[in-house]
Design an enzyme around this catalytic site. Structure first.
Site, short mmCIF file in Angstrom:
data_model
loop_
_atom_site.label_atom_id
_atom_site.label_comp_id
_atom_site.label_asym_id
_atom_site.label_seq_id
_atom_site.Cartn_x
_atom_site.Cartn_y
_atom_site.Cartn_z
N ARG A 281 73.12 23.69 3.25
CA ARG A 281 73.66 24.69 4.19
C ARG A 281 72.65 25.82 4.41
O ARG A 281 72.53 26.34 5.51
CB ARG A 281 74.99 25.25 3.71
CG ARG A 281 76.11 24.23 3.74
CD ARG A 281 76.36 23.71 5.16
NE ARG A 281 77.31 22.63 5.12
CZ ARG A 281 77.12 21.43 5.63
NH1 ARG A 281 76.00 21.14 6.24
NH2 ARG A 281 78.03 20.50 5.56
N GLU B 116 70.22 24.32 6.69
CA GLU B 116 70.83 24.31 8.01
C GLU B 116 70.78 25.69 8.66
O GLU B 116 70.46 25.83 9.84
CB GLU B 116 72.28 23.84 7.90
CG GLU B 116 73.05 23.82 9.20
CD GLU B 116 74.50 23.43 8.99
OE1 GLU B 116 74.96 22.54 9.73
OE2 GLU B 116 75.16 24.01 8.11
N SER C 97 57.82 39.21 2.26
CA SER C 97 57.37 38.72 0.96
C SER C 97 58.51 38.12 0.14
O SER C 97 59.60 38.69 0.07
CB SER C 97 56.74 39.87 0.17
OG SER C 97 56.42 39.44 -1.13
#
Length: 156
Positions: free
Chosen positions: A96, A99, A122
């Protein structure tokens, strides 16, 4: 003296042993972080092999988990980072996040560059926080804060 790992297998094996000890002792990541004196996100990442712990923290974590001196020493080494092998992640929770980056990665890039210019956020000078909050529409929501220092690209 600071030492670095160049083969991830030692830290991976230590992570497995540490998680087994955590489970056996019925500890939370927060309890482990409390003895380390560091944030729960950093401590969890370190125990899972993604950061070195300072000596005092490494010894405290190893003691809490019942790990030996070699484990405490290994917790202090700079690891070979990266916990997701090549390809698309298959774990649903990790997938997820993948995604989310597939959907919003270019949006984040566009917004960061518009706001800051050419550069990166960073992951070294970085803070992570995860909170559970009530959803006004019912249930719960996850609030994840990624707080990284902006590093501008410098022409040379």
């Amino acid at each position: 003296m600071v030492h670095a790992q160049f083969d991830s297998t030692a830290r991976e094996a230590l992570a497995v042993a540490a998680v087994e000890a955590k489970t056996r002792k019925n500890l939370s990541w927060q309890q482990i972080a409390d003895v380390s004196g560091l944030s729960v996100a950093f401590t969890t990442a370190a125990v899972l092999g993604q950061h070195p712990l300072p000596e005092k923290s490494a010894k405290a974590v190893a003691e809490l988990l019942g790990l030996d001196e070699d484990a405490a020493m290994l917790l202090q080494t700079i690891p070979t980072r990266g916990s997701i092998p090549g390809g698309i992640p298959t774990d649903p929770t990790i997938y997820r996040f993948y995604e989310m980056l597939q959907v919003y990665g270019t949006t984040l890039k566009a917004l960061v560059h518009e706001e800051f210019g050419d550069g990166i956020i960073s992951a070294i000078n970085f803070k992570l926080d995860v909170k559970k909050v009530a959803d006004p529409e019912g249930g719960e929501r996850a609030v994840i804060t990624l707080d990284g220092k902006y590093l501008p690209t410098k022409p040379f």
